[in-house]
Design a protein around this motif. Structure first.
Motif: not given
Length: 542
Positions: A456-467
């Motif tokens: 869950k944390m990795q998915n949030t970080l990936d989403t943020y980094n690609h925004a």
């Protein structure tokens, strides 16, 4: 020449300093010599016979504070304290008759006369409710979250569509009826809080629970496969041998390396009968011996770092300081620190989650205070920090937390599924293995939980980094989520603590600094919360 040992009694001063440091540390503030000294001015004054002896004892007091802080493992900000208040009160004491006006009547210790209200019993006044209404009026009603269950209920009762209340409006009505501070004032809906059973119908609560992304997404397929193999074993020794035989490349398969080390390390503790007295572990021991696997899983990610030893939350500090402004009519407020968490999970320039540990599962008050008040508020600030940087992500990111009480753990998921609501969902509490025979059956769900939280944390970080971070004027920011609400009673207490140290250098009468303290009565809402959370935990969440 007076002896310092007479001016600074060994046992008495250590007890006073320890009490002061312990109580101040609980308030999650940066400790300074000034703050510690202010807690036992009375003791200093009562043990000084003249001004010369007082001047010669200053270094001894600072040395004692340093010694106690080291023993308590507390960091002190090395800012030179001011002794002006003690000087003034001491001069009055020496110039007057001891029988007519003892020093204790001219100075009140901040710890005894200006206690902060308990987070469970922070009262609200009319000004707080007016401010909350004002904040609610700034929200865009067209974005409110209207539940399908609410629409269906209105149809069954032949009510007009425009009479349907949104989640935000129901939260607003509940918050206005409260006499004490509640997470609902920050538009936080914790679905394990029994208070919401009186606000929403069972169908509405179920829809809010199931809406959007699932609480427990799938974990890594290889880890899941190995855990299924582990489930066929019986004892801790069999699990230890299983881990030793796991074939993997630690560089290419970091999760398998984590799984091997976690099983072998935890199983090893159970190889001898009755050699693990986990009930006697302190919080630090629990964090590093029992629950280390929930943080070491990030060692292979190279993008998320678990920072422990009670790190303060930067996102919470940013929120707390959002209203600071230049000195004008009033002096600029002192910078506030973020709340301290046992662990904060950092990814790049954002915080992705946190962890709080309580030593005893029997301490229900600490569980409620940390798990139902402190953590949801801090985790909302983490969510808001990301959403303010990338507003398009507000409904697509999750903040993950662990609440550990004794030998039980649950995972918190904080997100904003729709509208202006911050939702808190929890897993059912999971127990730690108690002996070598229960190791396998108890450890597998814990390892799945750690893998789930990491995903869950990795998915949030990936989403943020690609925004994309939009380029816009600082004044054009729209309200993404309403900020956490802070009643004036807590604000006045913070102001009192801020001005206590400054007033000692500007005025000879320190007693006024404690005049803004608030005494609160027990909260009825906290008892409802505990009843509701107890019943909710009986559910099995898939």
């Amino acid at each position: 020449m007076p002896n310092n040992s007479e001016t600074v009694p060994e046992v008495a001063c250590v007890e006073d300093i320890t009490k002061a440091i312990t109580q101040l540390a609980k308030k999650d503030e940066q400790l300074t010599y000034q703050a510690v000294l202010e807690c036992f001015y009375e003791h200093i004054i009562n043990n000084v016979s003249d001004l010369d002896a007082f001047e010669k004892s200053k270094a001894s007091w600072i040395r004692r504070i340093n010694q106690v802080a080291t023993i308590c493992k507390v960091d002190l900000a090395h800012q030179q304290p001011t002794w002006k208040t003690v000087n003034e009160v001491l001069r009055k004491k020496l110039s007057s008759s001891p029988a007519t006006e003892p020093a204790s009547s001219s100075f009140k210790s901040p710890l005894s006369s200006s206690k902060s209200p308990s987070p469970l019993k922070t009262t609200l006044n009319e000004k707080d409710k007016v401010e909350f209404e004002r904040m609610f009026a700034t929200l865009d009603k067209s974005k409110f979250w209207i539940l399908k269950a609410s629409i269906e209920e209105a149809k069954r009762n032949d009510l007009p569509i425009d009479s349907i209340e949104s989640v935000e409006e129901k939260v607003m009505k509940f918050a206005m009826s409260c006499n004490f501070k509640h997470p609902g004032h920050s538009f936080i809906v914790d679905l394990d809080d029994g208070n919401w059973d009186e606000v929403f119908s069972p169908a509405e609560l179920e829809e809010m629970e199931e809406f959007g992304a699932p609480l427990l997404p799938p974990i890594d397929s290889k880890v899941s496969e190995k855990l299924n193999e582990l489930a066929k074993l019986k004892t801790a020794k069999e699990a230890y041998n299983f881990a030793c035989r796991l074939d993997h490349d630690p560089e290419e398969e970091p999760l398998m390396a984590w799984l091997m080390m976690s099983i072998s390390q935890t199983a090893y503790q159970f190889l001898k009968k009755n050699n693990l007295h986990i009930s006697n572990y302190l919080e630090a021991d629990q964090q590093y011996y029992l629950w280390s696997f929930i943080s070491t899983i990030f060692h292979g990610t190279e993008s998320i770092w678990p920072l422990g030893k009670e790190k303060s939350s930067n996102a919470n500090a940013t929120a707390n300081n959002s209203k600071r402004k230049l000195s004008a009519v009033n002096e600029i407020c002192r910078k506030a620190m973020g709340r301290k968490m046992d662990t904060v999970y950092i990814g790049g320039d954002v915080e992705l989650g946190c962890m709080e540990i309580g030593k005893s599962a029997a301490d229900q008050t600490k569980e409620i205070k940390d798990g139902y008040i402190k953590m949801p508020l801090v985790m909302k600030d983490m969510l808001l920090n990301i959403a303010n940087k990338a507003p398009s992500l507000v409904h697509n990111i999750h903040i993950t937390g662990y609440s550990i009480n004794g030998t039980n753990i649950c995972m918190l998921d904080v997100d904003s599924p729709k509208g202006y609501i911050t939702r808190v969902r929890r897993t059912r509490s999971l127990p730690y293995p108690s002996d070598r025979d229960t190791y396998v059956i108890r450890m597998i769900p814990l390892l799945r939980l750690a893998a789930t939280a990491m995903a869950k944390m990795q998915n949030t970080l990936d989403t943020y980094n690609h925004a994309e971070i939009p380029l816009a004027s600082s004044k054009s920011r729209r309200i993404v989520l309403p900020p956490c609400f802070h009643p004036t009673s807590t604000a006045s207490t913070a102001t009192s603590k801020t001005t206590t140290s400054s007033s000692s250098s500007t005025t000879a009468s320190p007693s006024s600094s404690s005049s803004s303290s608030t005494t609160a009565s027990p909260s009825s809402s906290s008892s409802s919360l505990s009843k509701g959370s107890a019943s909710k935990r009986q559910k099995t969440k898939q």
